[in-house]
Design a protein around this motif. Sequence first.
Motif, mmCIF file in Angstrom:
data_model
loop_
_atom_site.group_PDB
_atom_site.id
_atom_site.type_symbol
_atom_site.label_atom_id
_atom_site.label_comp_id
_atom_site.label_asym_id
_atom_site.label_seq_id
_atom_site.Cartn_x
_atom_site.Cartn_y
_atom_site.Cartn_z
ATOM 1 N N UNK A 10 25.321 6.923 58.574
ATOM 2 C CA UNK A 10 25.253 5.772 57.670
ATOM 3 C C UNK A 10 23.913 5.062 57.695
ATOM 4 N N UNK A 11 23.610 4.348 56.622
ATOM 5 C CA UNK A 11 22.472 3.438 56.540
ATOM 6 C C UNK A 11 21.117 4.116 56.726
ATOM 7 N N UNK A 34 30.970 7.196 60.282
ATOM 8 C CA UNK A 34 30.162 6.132 59.680
ATOM 9 C C UNK A 34 30.273 4.865 60.532
ATOM 10 N N UNK A 36 30.390 1.846 59.815
ATOM 11 C CA UNK A 36 31.372 0.857 59.377
ATOM 12 C C UNK A 36 32.802 1.258 59.717
ATOM 13 N N UNK A 37 33.043 2.568 59.858
ATOM 14 C CA UNK A 37 34.356 3.009 60.339
ATOM 15 C C UNK A 37 34.585 2.496 61.756
ATOM 16 N N UNK A 72 22.785 -4.627 64.511
ATOM 17 C CA UNK A 72 24.140 -4.501 64.001
ATOM 18 C C UNK A 72 25.083 -3.978 65.098
#
Lengths: 263, 985
Positions: A10-11, A34, A36-37, A72
């Motif tokens: 991701x990202x 990912x 966010x998962x 993050x």
Amino acid sequence: MAVRALVLTGFGINCDHETADAFTRAGAVAERVHLNHLVAAPERFEAFHILAIPGGFSFGDDVASGRILANRLRYKLGGPLQAFIASGKLAIGICNGFQVMVKLGMLPYFDGAFSQEVTLAGNDSNRYEDRWVHLAVNAASPCVWTRGLEAIETPVRHGEGKFIPRDAATLARLEAQGQVVVRYATADRAPAGGVYPINPNGAIGDIAGICDPSGRLFGLMPHPEAYLDRTNHPQWTRKALPAEGSGLRLFRNAVAYARERLV
Amino acid sequence: MPDRIEVAIQPERPDPAGHALCEQVREDLGIAMAAARVVSVYTIDAALAPGELEQVRAELFTDPIIETSAVNHALAADFDYLVEVGFRPGVTDNVGKSSLEGIQDTLGRVFSGTERVYTSTQYALKGVTREEAETIAHNLLANGLIEQWRVCSREELVAQHDAALLPVPRVTEKSDPAVHTIDLRVDDGALLALSRDMMLALELGEMKAIQAYYAREDVVSMRRGAGLPDQPTDIELEILAQTWSEHCKHKIFAADVEYTDASGETRTIHGLFKNYVKATTDAVAQKVDWLVSVFHDNAGLIRFDEDYYFALKAETHNSPSALDPYGGAMTGIVGVNRDILGAGMGCRCIFNTDVFCFASPFYDEAIPDRLLHPRRVFRGVHSGVKDGGNESGIPTINGAIVFHERFLGKPLVFCGTGGLIPARIAGRPSEEKASMPGDRIVMTGGRIGKDGIHGATFSSEELHEGSPATAVQIGDPITQKKMADFLLEARDEGLFSCISDNGAGGLSSSIGEMAGKPGGAVVHLERAPLKYAGLAPWEIFLSEAQERMSLAVPASKLARFLALAALHEVEATDIGEFTDSGFLECHFEGRLIGRLHMEFLHEGVPKMVLPAKLAPVALAPEIIVEDTDLTADLKAVLGALNVCSKERFVRMYDHEVQGGSVLKPFQGEKNDGPGNAGVVRPVPGSSKGIAVACGICPKYSDLDAYAMMANAVDEGVRNLVAVGAAMGTIAGLDNFCWPDPVTSEKTPDGAHKMAQLVRCCEALKDTCIAYDIPLISGKDSMKNDYKIGGTKISIPPTVLFTAAAILEDVERVASMDVKAPGHLVYVLGATKNELGGSEYLALKGQIGCNVPQVDALAARRRYEALHRAIYAGLVASCHDCSDGGLGAALAETAFAGGFGLDVDLAPIALASNVATLFSESASRFVATVAPVHQQAFEAALAGTGCTLVGRVVESPVLTLARSGAVLAHAPLADLKRAWSAPLHW
């Protein structure tokens, strides 16, 4: 039970496929997940034995390479990540992943806390370059990933890879604890001595990768996952080389360790 | 007031970016600057409490080990002049965007939407005068089209009292949101004036066709029934202009051409595309069984193996790169990536190829108005493509940089991408798109701004005074990478029925095309997410803002599609519906503002009729001076811009991400010999691979356009064959870049340029059919001229031929470097007296007349034999022989491998030694073979022009002789230095 490796995606992470392939070839079950998962379900961490933060350009290297992804992880997954480390599991950060680990303070992880002690700065050349380098492995390092290895050949592919410790004491502590794992070197493992392009970025002490004091967390600028097969080597058409690239041995080491200790 | 955070490397540490700037200023501008340091400035246009500001300064913006920073306080101290460069309002600011995400993460709160972070950069320059600082700012650091800047002295900075140096680039300019009606019931002159004033780039005939459409009874009654004015609304006219642009409709390739050939006979060719390009593929399709989808999709698709298809496409981005080299080139590469992502049901990009054409970076005459120095264009284009490819995680595996003086008028930037897609996805053939009436129209990726409005029509015109700055866009590779990750997951879940890229023409183009199959579409433009308020509806529809794809999503799958987008933090918006109404309909805030017959939109453009007649070319035979020692000439040829090493620049491309690298751009004992073709293994564990190479020969155009094309095809093919590709496995792409071939007042020689195009098409067809190469995709860019004031520069007609082959076994490929002393050296193919257009003559200030001719039938036999020999493992090295002739090929082969060559060219020598060494005859190779394979190799190549000319020797010296008399003799180190030095900055 299988050794399970979590490969973060991701990202702007972009070496996730070949990193997952490396773990698969090494005998693990690799899953690309990912970020966010994970943020949505941090408990998923527990099912894995190895975490890989692959190379790429997370958030475009904007502000500073690895910084925004590191933040993050710190703000959204800091607790689960520390629990993962505390449970004796393994992690590797490659290139941008190494930058993330360093800026998060997951390396060198001197006192078991996230604190940035070193950095990876712009190359002395001020250029992004893709070139193959020789790495000499520190036999005295506790690093799990490089056990039994003396030398590794891999490409570097970065613009911000110059290793700089906070100060002389930090460097001394890294060296004393065997946390300097790999250094840029000549083909016969002599120190690069800062000479370009043997040392491709001007890294202090020719340092290409470091580990935490336990040797389970490892980060490096060069890309071991780019040398899994003989035909990846730039001179495979002119040299007799083993079928398997030396990069794959790092992943085999980690999977073997996980199988013995963690599964 | 926005807050400002300034960040710099700690003053006691070296600043590599500042150091590099000093070097560049010295190299490019000849200014000896003492020192420079760089300060990054983040202007935070959001309400942050002082504690929050301090937190983001420390935790986000500052590296605690090597950086120092300050809030609302100038950091720059030790300088004579400070230059600050920031974006103009509305220009994509990727770092600003990421910074805002970082701030939200750090503070744990989400902003409302109007907050922004703007980035700018300060350069603290030491040892320069104000005038020099202004020059550095203007010629190197800033581009006035997209950036603002200010130069200030130390005293001026102090007087500033820590206030910002540049205005905050908020977008304040708003368009008129009203929809206007344009009355076309005017005379021809007024129609043309309308076309020009609205930047429609439509010709009179086209304007009249539109005029006639609105006079049609059925149209009038339809419009009255729908509550639309009789005459076109602005959005309708803009849609038509975009859809009918040369860029999108390829009108020149579709035109009827009245062609008078060399014998004086005239005939009509009903469409060059149909009669040459498509005819080639149709003919070859009878012979190869691996074509899957050609011409009608975003990229051509061929079979890779049982489970996968391979997609290939190349695009140009010339005009934007002329205006803003960095942004223009970056959007070129990320744009063609989207073509691949939009091919079939969406392919994953597996490699890029980049080919640039520039004027010499050492050009030292005055630069015409509005043009940038070729060196600046070179640096900017290279950086844009480098960042675009590297940040997207796509390896750049092949390319070229070509130089010719007339590329001063317009640089050519060809960006190509290969992709891979499973042959079946969610149980369906992946090449079939199937948008249905009732499917939702979803736009995903970036937001819409005024960037790139009129890009399609702009690239259909020459570069002129009023060329719009809004035609320039800056790519955002990370937004696109997130979108690609998301879309490939959505694809595998079967969440959409059709996908297309938003490139030239924006939504207008993608939706217009996708609506073709279902038969109509309804779009609600107020739903489209905007970067900032204040766009007119037509601007929303036409904007070419980057990183967007359009999809048809079945209504039942919309919720899942949007949820997956949200997980990936990718914007996706339902903006309408596909229908079978026969109309493309646009609504804005509940009101119908445009409605066009699909049929008129796609088929209504009148066909052009273009004259084509070759003008005689004045040929001047070359004047050759036969020196007895050609060593100096050999070094000069190796150092010619079209021959010399491009390693400094190519090494800045990531050429091995994704893990499948097999043959890299540089090969040999020191990894610096120039490879022939890039080879990747895209599916781990499979022995199959893909080789890709290119051919491009603009230097022959002025002499013989047919030869230019034939040589380009041959060059692409022989580069593939040199690594071991088999005939019958090769697919081709043709990318035409032409000066305007339409006869007009400003182009009096249009008929000649059009005839050159015909000749070129003939060569493309003849050569590709001879080689069994289907053309699976292609593109043309037909207005590559510069005209301002009395100066007109037209590029030499140029075609990039990209060739790709599927390899059965990557382990059997050959590299170009000599492997061991004692190996035998062969020249394959006939060397003829063909110095016309050669690098050698160019060095002597001549062009000559004998252009290399391709004997495709003979070449084909050689290529087939060579493939068998390489595949059988008989060949130690093989190198393409092209720019610089045999001399260059032999030298490169030797110094790449680190062993000398002892060669006697007597068996193949021409009367002229110069021609023997430097003639650039087509279809030749230099190969080396271990003595143990001599017999087998010679048997394999028998009858194809295979000549033993010497041996590889231990001593690192190249000796080229003729019957014992030495023609050239030099240590490899000297030759390599001559080859490496020119582009080492």
